[in-house]
Design a protein around this motif. Structure first.
Motif, PDB file in Angstrom:
ATOM      1  N   GLU A 166     -12.348  -5.239   1.040  1.00  0.00           N
ATOM      2  CA  GLU A 166     -12.686  -4.350  -0.080  1.00  0.00           C
ATOM      3  C   GLU A 166     -11.692  -3.190  -0.161  1.00  0.00           C
ATOM      4  O   GLU A 166     -11.241  -2.826  -1.243  1.00  0.00           O
ATOM      5  CB  GLU A 166     -14.109  -3.795   0.067  1.00  0.00           C
ATOM      6  N   ALA A 167     -11.379  -2.675   1.022  1.00  0.00           N
ATOM      7  CA  ALA A 167     -10.474  -1.520   1.062  1.00  0.00           C
ATOM      8  C   ALA A 167      -9.064  -1.873   0.606  1.00  0.00           C
ATOM      9  O   ALA A 167      -8.284  -1.010   0.193  1.00  0.00           O
ATOM     10  CB  ALA A 167     -10.450  -0.937   2.476  1.00  0.00           C
ATOM     11  N   LEU A 168      -8.739  -3.164   0.672  1.00  0.00           N
ATOM     12  CA  LEU A 168      -7.376  -3.585   0.305  1.00  0.00           C
ATOM     13  C   LEU A 168      -7.181  -3.701  -1.211  1.00  0.00           C
ATOM     14  O   LEU A 168      -6.048  -3.787  -1.681  1.00  0.00           O
ATOM     15  CB  LEU A 168      -7.059  -4.929   0.961  1.00  0.00           C
ATOM     16  N   VAL A 169      -8.309  -3.742  -1.954  1.00  0.00           N
ATOM     17  CA  VAL A 169      -8.178  -3.887  -3.407  1.00  0.00           C
ATOM     18  C   VAL A 169      -7.433  -2.680  -3.990  1.00  0.00           C
ATOM     19  O   VAL A 169      -7.753  -1.532  -3.688  1.00  0.00           O
ATOM     20  CB  VAL A 169      -9.569  -4.053  -4.077  1.00  0.00           C
ATOM     21  N   GLY A 170      -6.384  -2.985  -4.766  1.00  0.00           N
ATOM     22  CA  GLY A 170      -5.562  -1.918  -5.334  1.00  0.00           C
ATOM     23  C   GLY A 170      -4.386  -1.533  -4.440  1.00  0.00           C
ATOM     24  O   GLY A 170      -3.471  -0.832  -4.869  1.00  0.00           O
ATOM     25  N   LYS A 171      -4.392  -2.055  -3.204  1.00  0.00           N
ATOM     26  CA  LYS A 171      -3.306  -1.726  -2.279  1.00  0.00           C
ATOM     27  C   LYS A 171      -2.163  -2.727  -2.424  1.00  0.00           C
ATOM     28  O   LYS A 171      -2.335  -3.825  -2.939  1.00  0.00           O
ATOM     29  CB  LYS A 171      -3.832  -1.746  -0.827  1.00  0.00           C
ATOM     30  N   GLU A 172      -0.993  -2.304  -1.928  1.00  0.00           N
ATOM     31  CA  GLU A 172       0.144  -3.216  -1.954  1.00  0.00           C
ATOM     32  C   GLU A 172       0.362  -3.802  -0.573  1.00  0.00           C
ATOM     33  O   GLU A 172       0.236  -3.108   0.426  1.00  0.00           O
ATOM     34  CB  GLU A 172       1.395  -2.467  -2.431  1.00  0.00           C
ATOM     35  N   VAL A 173       0.659  -5.110  -0.565  1.00  0.00           N
ATOM     36  CA  VAL A 173       0.940  -5.774   0.709  1.00  0.00           C
ATOM     37  C   VAL A 173       2.254  -6.519   0.558  1.00  0.00           C
ATOM     38  O   VAL A 173       2.769  -6.678  -0.547  1.00  0.00           O
ATOM     39  CB  VAL A 173      -0.178  -6.786   1.068  1.00  0.00           C
ATOM     40  N   ASN A 174       2.759  -6.941   1.708  1.00  0.00           N
ATOM     41  CA  ASN A 174       4.008  -7.678   1.686  1.00  0.00           C
ATOM     42  C   ASN A 174       3.734  -9.115   2.080  1.00  0.00           C
ATOM     43  O   ASN A 174       3.280  -9.394   3.183  1.00  0.00           O
ATOM     44  CB  ASN A 174       4.979  -7.014   2.681  1.00  0.00           C
ATOM     45  N   LEU A 175       3.984 -10.029   1.125  1.00  0.00           N
ATOM     46  CA  LEU A 175       3.737 -11.449   1.388  1.00  0.00           C
ATOM     47  C   LEU A 175       5.065 -12.184   1.377  1.00  0.00           C
ATOM     48  O   LEU A 175       5.701 -12.350   0.341  1.00  0.00           O
ATOM     49  CB  LEU A 175       2.796 -12.036   0.318  1.00  0.00           C
ATOM     50  N   GLY A 176       5.481 -12.595   2.568  1.00  0.00           N
ATOM     51  CA  GLY A 176       6.743 -13.321   2.695  1.00  0.00           C
ATOM     52  C   GLY A 176       7.918 -12.541   2.105  1.00  0.00           C
ATOM     53  O   GLY A 176       8.809 -13.127   1.485  1.00  0.00           O
ATOM     54  N   GLY A 177       7.903 -11.220   2.259  1.00  0.00           N
ATOM     55  CA  GLY A 177       9.007 -10.406   1.796  1.00  0.00           C
ATOM     56  C   GLY A 177       8.853  -9.914   0.362  1.00  0.00           C
ATOM     57  O   GLY A 177       9.688  -9.190  -0.152  1.00  0.00           O
ATOM     58  N   VAL A 178       7.802 -10.305  -0.303  1.00  0.00           N
ATOM     59  CA  VAL A 178       7.585  -9.891  -1.688  1.00  0.00           C
ATOM     60  C   VAL A 178       6.373  -8.959  -1.725  1.00  0.00           C
ATOM     61  O   VAL A 178       5.368  -9.224  -1.051  1.00  0.00           O
ATOM     62  CB  VAL A 178       7.331 -11.117  -2.599  1.00  0.00           C
ATOM     63  N   THR A 179       6.472  -7.893  -2.476  1.00  0.00           N
ATOM     64  CA  THR A 179       5.366  -6.953  -2.550  1.00  0.00           C
ATOM     65  C   THR A 179       4.340  -7.443  -3.559  1.00  0.00           C
ATOM     66  O   THR A 179       4.684  -7.804  -4.684  1.00  0.00           O
ATOM     67  CB  THR A 179       5.874  -5.565  -2.967  1.00  0.00           C
ATOM     68  N   PHE A 180       3.099  -7.507  -3.116  1.00  0.00           N
ATOM     69  CA  PHE A 180       1.991  -7.949  -3.975  1.00  0.00           C
ATOM     70  C   PHE A 180       0.940  -6.865  -4.043  1.00  0.00           C
ATOM     71  O   PHE A 180       0.748  -6.111  -3.104  1.00  0.00           O
ATOM     72  CB  PHE A 180       1.353  -9.231  -3.422  1.00  0.00           C
ATOM     73  N   LYS A 181       0.273  -6.843  -5.199  1.00  0.00           N
ATOM     74  CA  LYS A 181      -0.863  -5.941  -5.325  1.00  0.00           C
ATOM     75  C   LYS A 181      -2.149  -6.767  -5.221  1.00  0.00           C
ATOM     76  O   LYS A 181      -2.294  -7.776  -5.905  1.00  0.00           O
ATOM     77  CB  LYS A 181      -0.789  -5.237  -6.680  1.00  0.00           C
TER      78      LYS A 181
END
Lengths: 401, 227
Positions: A166-181
């Motif tokens: 839940e806390a990750l919603v709206g956050k940016e993460v890095n998936l295989g070198g690509v930034t995802f929201k």
């Protein structure tokens, strides 16, 4: 009134020889307990299988690229997004088509990094799978066409990254070198088969194809066929389209295969049913053995209580009254055993459902049926000893030592 | 009319392949309200006779009438019905159901007679009162003395208002004092008009009866009125 009287007499007699009655009833208890536990487990397993079919009104066909014989290498003609689009465009195929790209990538958030299963799919994927949104939103068709870097995660992903989904919603993460929201979290689904949807990340198909995996080859194309249509006809339609797309000439073998997952579940269901039937058969034998035990103990009881029978006859008990008394006693013993078995079986089944995360659902018919069957065992095996009792000569029985 | 009429009763048993003549032609009449002692050494056929008079068994030959009914032709459940309605048994060993209370024991014949529960209770209680056990009704036999147990058995024998009270060595398992109490109870019942048949081998007990029938070797040896 006479029945009530007989039952209380029977319970007295059973109580007076409690240990013996208990030992006699054990086989009945075990028999009924296994019936109840097995029917429960069977129905739960069935339910679990049924639940794994996402939509009960439809079957799912999956198209996979076929491997060349004898090798582990993917055939030179893979399935691509274009194949899926051809299926969608075909007039005969009016069903939902879901091409899927799957792979494994590292997912980084803050200082945490995990390896995660990635599914690239269209927006209809969630609905076909029956996944529901828990937080945020699913991605949509425009996100897909725009190759947006948005993702939906399973409910367990957050925990693995030392936070909550839940806390990750709206956050940016890095998936295989690509930034995802992260834009959404799906409801916890639980393990189904060998995959756990809670541990995965879901991204739009074209994003996966262009930005993450760099390929337009898809791992599978799922086609949802409503039950109104026969799956065989659907297979023929799919085959026709793909053979055309893949330029397969007459007489040549397909370089893809179509799998009917519901056939698999049918098989699984059959296997469960056969297994249940087997155990119930064994339980039936246990009940039969129990019945013979009951007969044995009733014969002992009749011999032991010969004087009592003589007295009852001297006081005016008819043969029917004595017969009834002993049959009721045998039936009561079996019903008590049956009820105890139902309780024990339900308890065992309950424990198993806790471990398997299954719903607890014993069909009433199983409870009713197994107790009734125990009663019938008592009736059947009680008749002979009861007849022996009823036919005793009162003058002889009274003087029996 | 006599209450009991026995005409030429014989009874043969098959022991192995040997026929034993237990009774060899016995005839007698018993009237309403009589108090009769049947005596005889063991092996005399006394028990066999008791079984036949008590409708627990039927004669091989001869006729046995009870209340003008030819009981000797009855079978199985017909005999059960006669035993239930016409005969009250008192046994040497009491024969009470160990797990039932005195009241339940006394109610048993009424249950087989098909009375409703309320009537069973009412009648059983009044008979227990009659034998002086109103305070012990809820006790089980094991909680009662021998004399009390035999009085429960007598109450049970009387509860369905039988034509005949049938007692087989009723004092045999009692000490002489309680035995005398039981005998006195029989006397009282007789004074109230109850027909009683008492089987005994004690002269002292037989002497309270009005009439003594002595059996020997399957025949009536003597049938005398006591003073």
């Amino acid at each position: 009134m006479i029945l009530q009287e007989s039952i209380s007499t029977a319970i007295d007699a059973i109580r007076a020889n409690f240990l013996r009655s208990f030992l006699t009833a054990i086989a009945i208890i075990i028999g009924t307990a296994s019936v109840i536990a097995m029917v429960g487990i069977g129905s739960s397993a069935q339910k679990a299988i049924d639940d794994s079919i996402t939509n009960a009104s439809a079957r799912t066909l999956s198209v996979y690229p076929s491997r060349a014989r004898g090798t582990q290498k993917i055939n030179s003609t893979p399935l691509v997004i274009k194949d899926a689009d051809a299926l969608i465009k075909d007039k005969e195929i009016q069903w939902r088509v879901s091409p899927e790209i799957r792979g494994s990538k590292s997912l980084k958030y803050g200082n945490e990094s995990i390896t995660i299963s990635v599914t690239g799919a269209r927006e209809n994927y969630f609905d076909i799978q029956g996944y529901e949104i828990n937080h945020g939103v699913f991605f949509n068709g425009r996100d897909d066409l725009a190759r947006k870097r948005v993702a939906v995660i399973g409910s367990a992903v957050g925990t693995e990254l030392k936070t909550s989904s839940e806390a990750l919603v709206g956050k940016e993460v890095n998936l295989g070198g690509v930034t995802f929201k992260i834009i959404g979290v799906i409801n916890s689904e639980g393990v189904s088969g060998w995959s756990n949807p809670d541990d995965q990340i879901y991204i739009p198909l074209l994003t996966a194809s262009d930005r993450v995996f760099g390929r337009d080859r898809v791992d599978s194309i799922r086609v949802e066929v409503p039950n109104l249509h026969s799956p065989e006809e659907a297979m023929i339609s799919i085959e026709r389209v793909l053979r055309r797309e893949h330029d397969i000439g007459p007489g040549e073998e397909n370089n893809f295969r179509i799998h009917d997952w519901s056939q698999f579940t049918d098989l699984q269901r059959q296997a469960t049913a056969i297994f249940s039937a087997l155990i119930i058969g064994i339980a039936g034998i246990s009940l039969l053995v129990g019945g013979i035990g009951v007969m044995n103990i009733m014969l002992v009881s009749v011999t032991e209580r010969t004087r009592e029978i003589g007295l009852r006859k001297a006081l005016g008990a008819t043969e029917k009254a004595i017969l009834f008394q002993f049959i009721i006693e045998a039936v009561t013993l079996c019903i008590i055993g049956g009820v105890a078995g139902v309780l024990l079986g339900s308890f065992l089944y309950f424990i198993i459902t806790l471990f398997q995360d299954w719903p607890f659902a014993i069909p009433f018919s199983a409870i009713f049926g197994s107790v009734t069957f125990s009663a019938c065992i008592g009736l059947f095996f009680g008749i002979w000893p009861a007849r022996k009792a009823a036919q005793l000569e009162p003058a002889v029985a009274l003087r029996y030592e | 009319m006599s209450l009991i009429k026995a005409e030429g009763i014989t009874k043969q048993y098959l022991l192995g392949n040997q026929t034993v003549d237990a009774l060899r032609g016995i005839s007698f009449d018993i009237n309403q309200g009589e108090f009769i002692a049947i005596m005889g050494p063991s092996g005399s056929g006394k028990s066999t006779l008791m079984n036949i008079i008590g409708c627990l068994d039927t004669p091989t030959q001869g006729k046995y009438f009870l209340n003008q009914q030819e009981v000797s032709t009855f079978k199985g459940d017909e005999l059960a019905k006669i035993r239930n309605k016409e005969i009250g048994f008192v046994f040497q060993t009491f024969h009470l159901l160990a797990r039932n209370t005195a009241l339940d024991n006394v109610m048993l014949p009424l249950k087989y007679a098909g009375f409703d529960k309320a009537k069973q209770m009412k009648r059983a209680k009044s008979v227990l009162l009659q034998v002086g056990l109103e305070s012990r009704m809820e006790h089980q036999p094991s909680e009662l003395s021998g004399g009390q147990q035999q009085r429960v058995a007598i109450a049970r024998a009387l509860v369905n208002k039988p034509s005949i009270l049938f007692a087989d060595e009723p004092t045999g398992n009692l000490d002489s004092q309680t035995g005398n109490e039981v005998i006195k109870l029989f006397k009282d019942l007789h004074d109230q008009g109850q027909t009683i048949i008492l089987i005994t081998h004690e002269n002292e007990i037989a002497s309270i009866a009005q009439r003594t029938i002595f059996i020997k070797d399957g025949l009536i040896e003597s049938d005398t009125q006591n003073k």
